[in-house]
Scaffold this motif. Structure first.
Motif, PDB file in Angstrom:
ATOM      1  N   GLY A 227      77.667  46.218 -12.841  1.00  0.00           N
ATOM      2  CA  GLY A 227      76.693  46.722 -13.739  1.00  0.00           C
ATOM      3  C   GLY A 227      76.936  46.844 -15.141  1.00  0.00           C
ATOM      4  O   GLY A 227      76.223  47.474 -16.027  1.00  0.00           O
ATOM      5  N   PHE A 228      78.117  46.724 -15.649  1.00  0.00           N
ATOM      6  CA  PHE A 228      78.875  46.726 -17.001  1.00  0.00           C
ATOM      7  C   PHE A 228      78.947  45.443 -17.627  1.00  0.00           C
ATOM      8  O   PHE A 228      79.161  44.496 -17.336  1.00  0.00           O
ATOM      9  CB  PHE A 228      80.232  47.522 -16.838  1.00  0.00           C
ATOM     10  CG  PHE A 228      80.008  48.907 -16.188  1.00  0.00           C
ATOM     11  CD1 PHE A 228      79.353  50.137 -16.754  1.00  0.00           C
ATOM     12  CD2 PHE A 228      80.743  48.860 -14.769  1.00  0.00           C
ATOM     13  CE1 PHE A 228      79.113  51.082 -15.932  1.00  0.00           C
ATOM     14  CE2 PHE A 228      80.525  50.085 -14.084  1.00  0.00           C
ATOM     15  CZ  PHE A 228      79.795  51.113 -14.348  1.00  0.00           C
TER      16      PHE A 228
ATOM     17  N   GLN B 172      80.630  55.884 -22.328  1.00  0.00           N
ATOM     18  CA  GLN B 172      79.344  55.662 -23.228  1.00  0.00           C
ATOM     19  C   GLN B 172      79.629  54.814 -24.747  1.00  0.00           C
ATOM     20  O   GLN B 172      78.887  54.391 -25.097  1.00  0.00           O
ATOM     21  CB  GLN B 172      78.597  56.964 -23.701  1.00  0.00           C
ATOM     22  CG  GLN B 172      77.844  57.447 -22.313  1.00  0.00           C
ATOM     23  CD  GLN B 172      76.923  56.588 -21.683  1.00  0.00           C
ATOM     24  OE1 GLN B 172      76.000  56.267 -22.279  1.00  0.00           O
ATOM     25  NE2 GLN B 172      76.951  56.794 -20.468  1.00  0.00           N
ATOM     26  N   GLN B 173      80.835  55.120 -25.085  1.00  0.00           N
ATOM     27  CA  GLN B 173      81.348  54.272 -26.418  1.00  0.00           C
ATOM     28  C   GLN B 173      82.174  53.263 -25.901  1.00  0.00           C
ATOM     29  O   GLN B 173      82.637  52.273 -26.947  1.00  0.00           O
ATOM     30  CB  GLN B 173      82.375  55.096 -27.206  1.00  0.00           C
ATOM     31  CG  GLN B 173      81.545  56.298 -27.729  1.00  0.00           C
ATOM     32  CD  GLN B 173      80.841  57.260 -27.023  1.00  0.00           C
ATOM     33  OE1 GLN B 173      81.396  57.952 -26.147  1.00  0.00           O
ATOM     34  NE2 GLN B 173      79.564  57.530 -27.222  1.00  0.00           N
ATOM     35  N   GLY B 174      82.181  52.671 -24.593  1.00  0.00           N
ATOM     36  CA  GLY B 174      82.958  51.473 -24.457  1.00  0.00           C
ATOM     37  C   GLY B 174      83.869  51.500 -23.318  1.00  0.00           C
ATOM     38  O   GLY B 174      83.803  52.765 -22.793  1.00  0.00           O
ATOM     39  N   HIS B 175      84.455  50.598 -22.917  1.00  0.00           N
ATOM     40  CA  HIS B 175      85.241  50.675 -21.779  1.00  0.00           C
ATOM     41  C   HIS B 175      86.785  50.299 -21.889  1.00  0.00           C
ATOM     42  O   HIS B 175      87.179  49.664 -22.974  1.00  0.00           O
ATOM     43  CB  HIS B 175      84.677  49.708 -20.614  1.00  0.00           C
ATOM     44  CG  HIS B 175      83.111  49.623 -20.288  1.00  0.00           C
ATOM     45  ND1 HIS B 175      82.594  50.998 -20.235  1.00  0.00           N
ATOM     46  CD2 HIS B 175      82.197  48.900 -20.343  1.00  0.00           C
ATOM     47  CE1 HIS B 175      81.262  50.764 -20.416  1.00  0.00           C
ATOM     48  NE2 HIS B 175      81.217  49.467 -20.258  1.00  0.00           N
ATOM     49  N   ILE B 176      87.534  50.899 -21.152  1.00  0.00           N
ATOM     50  CA  ILE B 176      88.926  50.492 -20.979  1.00  0.00           C
ATOM     51  C   ILE B 176      89.499  49.556 -20.001  1.00  0.00           C
ATOM     52  O   ILE B 176      89.098  50.004 -18.667  1.00  0.00           O
ATOM     53  CB  ILE B 176      89.719  51.871 -20.949  1.00  0.00           C
ATOM     54  CG1 ILE B 176      89.348  52.653 -22.054  1.00  0.00           C
ATOM     55  CG2 ILE B 176      91.403  51.625 -21.069  1.00  0.00           C
ATOM     56  CD1 ILE B 176      89.645  53.989 -21.977  1.00  0.00           C
TER      57      ILE B 176
ATOM     58  N   ILE C 197      84.214  46.081 -23.327  1.00  0.00           N
ATOM     59  CA  ILE C 197      85.549  46.326 -23.149  1.00  0.00           C
ATOM     60  C   ILE C 197      86.059  46.846 -24.492  1.00  0.00           C
ATOM     61  O   ILE C 197      86.214  45.826 -25.243  1.00  0.00           O
ATOM     62  CB  ILE C 197      86.366  45.693 -22.525  1.00  0.00           C
ATOM     63  CG1 ILE C 197      85.868  45.561 -21.077  1.00  0.00           C
ATOM     64  CG2 ILE C 197      88.008  45.951 -22.178  1.00  0.00           C
ATOM     65  CD1 ILE C 197      86.617  44.382 -20.084  1.00  0.00           C
ATOM     66  N   ARG C 198      86.623  47.938 -24.842  1.00  0.00           N
ATOM     67  CA  ARG C 198      87.311  48.306 -26.203  1.00  0.00           C
ATOM     68  C   ARG C 198      88.697  48.220 -26.277  1.00  0.00           C
ATOM     69  O   ARG C 198      89.123  48.207 -27.287  1.00  0.00           O
ATOM     70  CB  ARG C 198      86.469  49.537 -26.780  1.00  0.00           C
ATOM     71  CG  ARG C 198      85.007  49.648 -26.807  1.00  0.00           C
ATOM     72  CD  ARG C 198      84.525  48.653 -28.174  1.00  0.00           C
ATOM     73  NE  ARG C 198      83.140  48.974 -28.179  1.00  0.00           N
ATOM     74  CZ  ARG C 198      82.132  47.595 -27.554  1.00  0.00           C
ATOM     75  NH1 ARG C 198      82.865  46.527 -27.154  1.00  0.00           N
ATOM     76  NH2 ARG C 198      81.086  47.837 -27.878  1.00  0.00           N
ATOM     77  N   ILE C 199      89.379  48.700 -25.340  1.00  0.00           N
ATOM     78  CA  ILE C 199      90.660  48.982 -25.062  1.00  0.00           C
ATOM     79  C   ILE C 199      91.333  48.186 -23.864  1.00  0.00           C
ATOM     80  O   ILE C 199      90.812  48.212 -22.736  1.00  0.00           O
ATOM     81  CB  ILE C 199      91.067  50.461 -25.012  1.00  0.00           C
ATOM     82  CG1 ILE C 199      90.573  51.132 -26.294  1.00  0.00           C
ATOM     83  CG2 ILE C 199      92.457  50.581 -24.717  1.00  0.00           C
ATOM     84  CD1 ILE C 199      90.789  52.633 -26.324  1.00  0.00           C
TER      85      ILE C 199
END
Length: 279
Positions: free
Chosen positions: A79-80, A54-58, A85-87
């Motif tokens: 669907g994303f 919920q806070q972003g993706h890896i 993408i955060r990391i």
């Protein structure tokens, strides 16, 4: 399995040593849900993994140079949002796993995290790799965080443990974490299988004198790991295409292949001992 390992190793060596890109490295493959919030977004052979929160993706691995558009299309097909993408992580700093890292980092602004011993290779685009030559260069990326053995990467409730498994590169690593679906949780291993390139001299190399010792450590450590599901850097290594076909229904259990994992490691161990003896 030994014949299968030889075929996979030969394919990798042909792609590297002949400087000829394996067509399966850029061949499209339909993305799919592996288990819980873990998805396959890579190419036919170069395994890339998306972990959503919920806070972003890896994103783990990016495939070779030019793969960014395909990976983006896979993430969006599931669907994303690609820009969520955060990391960024990788199993090791070779062009077939970090070739598109610079492009994806630029687009997403994600933080790049890598084992400290692969940071220089990543930062100089492969120039300082102990075995591969300058023809296997990629766009350089400066790490935002240096990882060390047993470090934990956290985001949105996910806790990913970095397992340092050196040999294939100095900073090669595997990742261990837990995902859940509506029925159960799964302990997942994304394994960096310690294959040995033909050019590697286990007697010691100027840029990596302790290479044989590191391979021995990694092979021993990986045999002791406990998990429910296992995956790796190349789809061919964990026989993705025998276990999953495009449009198959969601079925995490197909990746619970402990026997296949142990057999593959034993074959790598035998290959290591043979090479160590100079045969």
């Amino acid at each position: 399995m030994l014949k299968k390992l030889f075929q996979i190793t030969l394919l990798l060596l042909t792609s590297f040593c002949a400087n000829a890109q394996n067509p399966d490295w850029t061949r499209d493959y339909k993305p799919f849900r592996i288990a819980g919030n873990l998805y396959y977004v890579g190419t036919y052979d170069l395994a890339c993994y998306l972990i959503t929160t919920q806070q972003g993706h890896i994103l783990i691995n990016t495939g070779t140079t030019g793969s960014a558009p395909m990976i983006r299309s896979h993430v969006e097909a599931l669907g994303f949002k690609f820009t969520d993408i955060r990391i960024l992580l990788t199993t090791h700093a070779h062009v077939d796993h970090v070739g598109a890292m610079a492009a994806i980092k630029k687009t997403t602004g994600a933080k790049m995290m890598i084992n400290e011993k692969d940071a220089l290779v990543l930062a100089d685009g492969g120039k300082s790799d102990y075995v591969l030559g300058p023809e296997f260069r990629f766009d350089p990326v400066k790490a935002d965080r240096l990882l060390h053995k047993q470090d934990t990467i956290t985001l949105g409730g996910m806790q990913i443990i970095e397992l340092h498994h050196p040999g294939h590169t100095k900073g090669a690593n595997s990742f261990m974490f837990t995902v859940k679906d509506s029925s159960r949780s799964y302990r997942v291993l994304i394994a960096n299988m310690p294959s040995i390139l033909d050019e590697t001299n286990l007697a010691g190399m100027p840029k990596y004198p302790e290479v044989a010792k590191d391979y021995a450590y990694t092979l021993g450590a990986m045999k002791k790991l406990q998990f429910d599901l296992w995956l790796s850097s190349h789809a061919s290594q964990f026989e993705l295409h025998e276990k999953h076909k495009p449009n198959d229904a969601y079925n995490p259990a197909v990746f619970a292949d402990r026997k296949g994992y142990d057999t593959y490691l034993n074959d790598l161990q035998n290959a290591y001992l043979k090479k160590l003896k100079g045969k």
